[in-house]
Design an enzyme around this catalytic site. Structure first.
Site, PDB file in Angstrom:
ATOM      1  N   ASN A   1       0.831  -1.520  -0.270  1.00 32.53           N
ATOM      2  CA  ASN A   1       0.243  -0.085   0.186  1.00 32.53           C
ATOM      3  C   ASN A   1       0.955   1.333   0.590  1.00 32.53           C
ATOM      4  O   ASN A   1       2.458   1.017  -0.188  1.00 32.53           O
ATOM      5  CB  ASN A   1      -1.054  -0.132   1.558  1.00 32.53           C
ATOM      6  CG  ASN A   1      -2.492   0.746   0.971  1.00 32.53           C
ATOM      7  OD1 ASN A   1      -2.373   1.708   1.028  1.00 32.53           O
ATOM      8  ND2 ASN A   1      -3.190  -0.131   0.475  1.00 32.53           N
ATOM      9  N   ARG A   2       0.414   2.045   0.090  1.00 35.70           N
ATOM     10  CA  ARG A   2       0.654   3.493   0.112  1.00 35.70           C
ATOM     11  C   ARG A   2       1.944   4.110   1.149  1.00 35.70           C
ATOM     12  O   ARG A   2       1.524   3.806   2.085  1.00 35.70           O
ATOM     13  CB  ARG A   2      -0.280   4.714  -0.041  1.00 35.70           C
ATOM     14  CG  ARG A   2      -1.165   4.686  -1.504  1.00 35.70           C
ATOM     15  CD  ARG A   2      -2.339   5.255  -1.996  1.00 35.70           C
ATOM     16  NE  ARG A   2      -2.873   5.023  -3.058  1.00 35.70           N
ATOM     17  CZ  ARG A   2      -3.938   4.159  -2.825  1.00 35.70           C
ATOM     18  NH1 ARG A   2      -3.638   3.115  -2.653  1.00 35.70           N
ATOM     19  NH2 ARG A   2      -3.910   3.675  -4.814  1.00 35.70           N
TER      20      ARG A   2
ATOM     21  N   HIS B   1       2.771   0.072  -3.081  1.00 35.58           N
ATOM     22  CA  HIS B   1       3.358  -1.152  -3.786  1.00 35.58           C
ATOM     23  C   HIS B   1       4.882  -1.829  -3.449  1.00 35.58           C
ATOM     24  O   HIS B   1       5.020  -2.149  -4.616  1.00 35.58           O
ATOM     25  CB  HIS B   1       2.231  -1.425  -4.454  1.00 35.58           C
ATOM     26  CG  HIS B   1       1.157  -2.334  -4.236  1.00 35.58           C
ATOM     27  ND1 HIS B   1       0.711  -2.170  -2.082  1.00 35.58           N
ATOM     28  CD2 HIS B   1       0.090  -1.978  -5.160  1.00 35.58           C
ATOM     29  CE1 HIS B   1      -0.781  -2.488  -2.669  1.00 35.58           C
ATOM     30  NE2 HIS B   1      -0.755  -2.085  -3.658  1.00 35.58           N
TER      31      HIS B   1
ATOM     32  N   HIS C   1      -1.310  -9.642  -3.499  1.00 31.49           N
ATOM     33  CA  HIS C   1      -2.771  -9.443  -4.216  1.00 31.49           C
ATOM     34  C   HIS C   1      -3.732 -10.397  -4.852  1.00 31.49           C
ATOM     35  O   HIS C   1      -3.417 -10.166  -6.011  1.00 31.49           O
ATOM     36  CB  HIS C   1      -1.915  -8.239  -4.545  1.00 31.49           C
ATOM     37  CG  HIS C   1      -2.674  -7.355  -4.750  1.00 31.49           C
ATOM     38  ND1 HIS C   1      -3.638  -6.976  -5.751  1.00 31.49           N
ATOM     39  CD2 HIS C   1      -2.377  -5.905  -4.461  1.00 31.49           C
ATOM     40  CE1 HIS C   1      -4.236  -5.665  -5.444  1.00 31.49           C
ATOM     41  NE2 HIS C   1      -2.943  -4.921  -4.375  1.00 31.49           N
TER      42      HIS C   1
ATOM     43  N   TYR D   1      -6.615 -11.559  -6.954  1.00 35.93           N
ATOM     44  CA  TYR D   1      -8.092 -10.397  -7.012  1.00 35.93           C
ATOM     45  C   TYR D   1      -8.578 -12.202  -7.076  1.00 35.93           C
ATOM     46  O   TYR D   1      -8.698 -12.706  -7.900  1.00 35.93           O
ATOM     47  CB  TYR D   1      -8.496 -10.504  -8.184  1.00 35.93           C
ATOM     48  CG  TYR D   1      -7.152  -8.500  -8.183  1.00 35.93           C
ATOM     49  CD1 TYR D   1      -4.913  -8.623  -8.295  1.00 35.93           C
ATOM     50  CD2 TYR D   1      -8.191  -7.626  -8.835  1.00 35.93           C
ATOM     51  CE1 TYR D   1      -5.478  -7.246  -8.070  1.00 35.93           C
ATOM     52  CE2 TYR D   1      -7.676  -6.681  -8.753  1.00 35.93           C
ATOM     53  CZ  TYR D   1      -6.342  -6.154  -8.457  1.00 35.93           C
ATOM     54  OH  TYR D   1      -5.839  -5.247  -8.620  1.00 35.93           O
TER      55      TYR D   1
ATOM     56  N   ASP E   1     -11.763   0.305  -1.054  1.00 36.94           N
ATOM     57  CA  ASP E   1     -10.108   0.591  -1.048  1.00 36.94           C
ATOM     58  C   ASP E   1      -9.887   1.354   0.331  1.00 36.94           C
ATOM     59  O   ASP E   1      -8.920   2.058   0.555  1.00 36.94           O
ATOM     60  CB  ASP E   1      -9.681   0.851  -1.881  1.00 36.94           C
ATOM     61  CG  ASP E   1      -8.059   0.625  -2.606  1.00 36.94           C
ATOM     62  OD1 ASP E   1      -7.150  -0.313  -1.786  1.00 36.94           O
ATOM     63  OD2 ASP E   1      -8.153   1.581  -3.485  1.00 36.94           O
TER      64      ASP E   1
ATOM     65  N   GLU F   1      -5.691  -7.960   1.087  1.00 39.65           N
ATOM     66  CA  GLU F   1      -4.472  -7.903   1.826  1.00 39.65           C
ATOM     67  C   GLU F   1      -4.145  -7.730   3.525  1.00 39.65           C
ATOM     68  O   GLU F   1      -4.109  -6.860   3.797  1.00 39.65           O
ATOM     69  CB  GLU F   1      -3.915  -6.930   1.107  1.00 39.65           C
ATOM     70  CG  GLU F   1      -4.313  -6.923  -0.179  1.00 39.65           C
ATOM     71  CD  GLU F   1      -4.013  -5.399  -1.812  1.00 39.65           C
ATOM     72  OE1 GLU F   1      -3.322  -5.234  -1.469  1.00 39.65           O
ATOM     73  OE2 GLU F   1      -5.343  -5.011  -1.729  1.00 39.65           O
TER      74      GLU F   1
HETATM   75  C1  BGC Z   1      -4.057  -0.590  -3.141  1.00 44.98           C
HETATM   76  C2  BGC Z   1      -5.396   0.015  -4.458  1.00 44.98           C
HETATM   77  C3  BGC Z   1      -4.710  -0.419  -5.528  1.00 44.98           C
HETATM   78  C4  BGC Z   1      -4.671  -1.534  -5.510  1.00 44.98           C
HETATM   79  C5  BGC Z   1      -3.365  -1.892  -7.287  1.00 44.98           C
HETATM   80  C6  BGC Z   1      -4.900  -1.745  -3.983  1.00 44.98           C
HETATM   81  O1  BGC Z   1      -4.314  -2.919  -2.593  1.00 44.98           O
HETATM   82  O2  BGC Z   1      -5.244  -0.406  -2.225  1.00 44.98           O
HETATM   83  O3  BGC Z   1      -5.532   1.447  -4.290  1.00 44.98           O
HETATM   84  O4  BGC Z   1      -4.941  -0.099  -6.849  1.00 44.98           O
HETATM   85  O5  BGC Z   1      -4.138  -2.264  -4.830  1.00 44.98           O
HETATM   86  O6  BGC Z   1      -4.545  -3.609  -7.561  1.00 44.98           O
END
Ligand code: BGC
Length: 351
Positions: A83-84, A109, A180, A182, A252, A315
């Site tokens: 994350n950020r 990430h 990550h 999906y 998110d 996550e």
């Molecule tokens: C983030 C999203 C991001 C995504 C990318 C997530 O873990 O929080 O903001 O766009 O990952 O696939």
């Protein structure tokens, strides 16, 4: 019927390193395929209540699919920091560190060449166990210290995909590793996740600002769209007219998980197939991302487009932007200490 992807589709060299595809199986037939490019789970076959197997993770059947994808994190290992980190900057031991910025002004990430985009050393230990290793060099993406990382993927006969992360460093550095995938419990590309029932054992979450950076507050989920303490349809509040949902373009957000130690933190149930996914971790947080940036441009394994909000990510992690939020649990790994994190995705079928 399980359709395995061919190893040849992944055999290539990237920056001189051999890429391959590894298959893990348990005694009950659950099968995962993992490539050492980004440590990605490429396929994950899980039965439903009729005994029909579906591949429940988004991805591609060739390495080129991953290299040309619009969405760059499908199934990947994420690091050095999940994350950020705001403005790609933090201060540690009186030094200012400037990280690569790849999400407008922010670092996401792990940066431009995060752990999703590197070739891991790989060793298949048994039919059900794969060990991945990587040395992230001092200065990589702006981070201090040589970080030695090991990730072990294991598929147990208890129907768990276990991911264990271990890391050591020679200089203090932030570390926050995650995974990550999906997921869509109907099968990748097989429709909406709206009716999946989600439960998250979190009585608080970390609200974000309009560029998805936590404000620092730990907010009670009660009477908000973030209350998943009881099983709730994912779509129930996903379009609510409130700032938090608008800022995230849906969900998110990082949830502040109740309790400590290795514990069950989330459960997702898909009512038609009866598939259940449980998440077990020792981490304090978990990002619930509802696939808001999927847009149908990525066409995956079965030649099906991956559409808006047709997958979700859970996550396990420390909170986003912790290096700049000193009230959040610390993500700083010091030399001589060992980072250890576990994430278990456990599969079952509703009785
Ligand atoms: C983030 C999203 C991001 C995504 C990318 C997530 O873990 O929080 O903001 O766009 O990952 O696939």
């Amino acid at each position: 019927m399980i359709k395995l992807i061919k190893n040849e589709n992944f055999k290539t060299k990237i920056k001189g390193k051999q890429v391959d595809l590894y298959t893990l199986k348990n005694d009950n037939g659950i099968t995962a395929q993992i490539t050492n490019y980004g440590g990605r789970v490429v396929s994950l076959w899980v039965p439903d209540k009729q005994g029909d197997y579906q591949d429940i993770v988004l991805g591609y059947k060739t390495i080129d699919g991953y290299l040309n994808s619009n969405e760059i994190y499908f199934g990947a290992l994420i690091g050095r920091y999940g994350n950020r980190i705001a403005k790609g900057k933090f201060v540690l031991n009186n030094s200012v560190y400037k990280l690569a910025t790849n999400n407008d002004a922010n670092h996401l990430h792990g940066g431009v060449n995060g752990f999703n985009n590197i070739v891991w050393g790989a060793k298949q230990i048994s039919d059900s166990k794969l060990e991945l290793t990587y040395l992230s060099k001092d200065g990589e993406e702006g981070y201090p210290g040589n970080l030695n990382v090991k990730v072990i993927y294991k598929l147990t006969n208890n129907n768990e995909l276990q991911i264990e992360y271990i890391a050591t460093t020679d200089k203090a550095t932030p570390v926050n590793l995650t995974h990550h995938s999906y997921f869509n419990l109907l099968g990748a590309g097989k429709g909406s996740i709206n009716n999946h029932l989600l439960q998250i054992k979190a009585s608080r979450f970390t609200p974000i600002n309009d560029v998805l950076i936590p404000t620092g507050e730990l907010k009670d989920v009660k009477n908000t769209p973030f209350d998943f303490t009881k099983p709730t349809k994912i779509a129930k509040h996903i379009n609510d007219e409130v700032d938090q949902i608008k800022y995230g373009f849906g969900y998110d957000h990082n949830f502040v998980l109740d309790g400590t130690g290795l514990r069950l933190v989330a459960k997702v149930e898909e009512p038609i197939s009866g598939r259940i996914l449980e998440v077990i971790t020792n981490e304090p947080g978990m990002q619930f991302y509802s696939g808001n940036f999927l847009n149908g441009k990525d066409v995956g394994k079965e030649n099906l487009p991956y559409k808006y909000r047709e997958a979700f990510c859970l996550e396990t992690q420390h909170f986003p932007n912790s290096p700049n939020q000193l009230n959040f649990p610390s993500t700083i790994l010091k030399p001589r200490n060992t980072y250890q994190s576990t994430c278990i995705y456990k599969f079952s079928i509703k009785e």
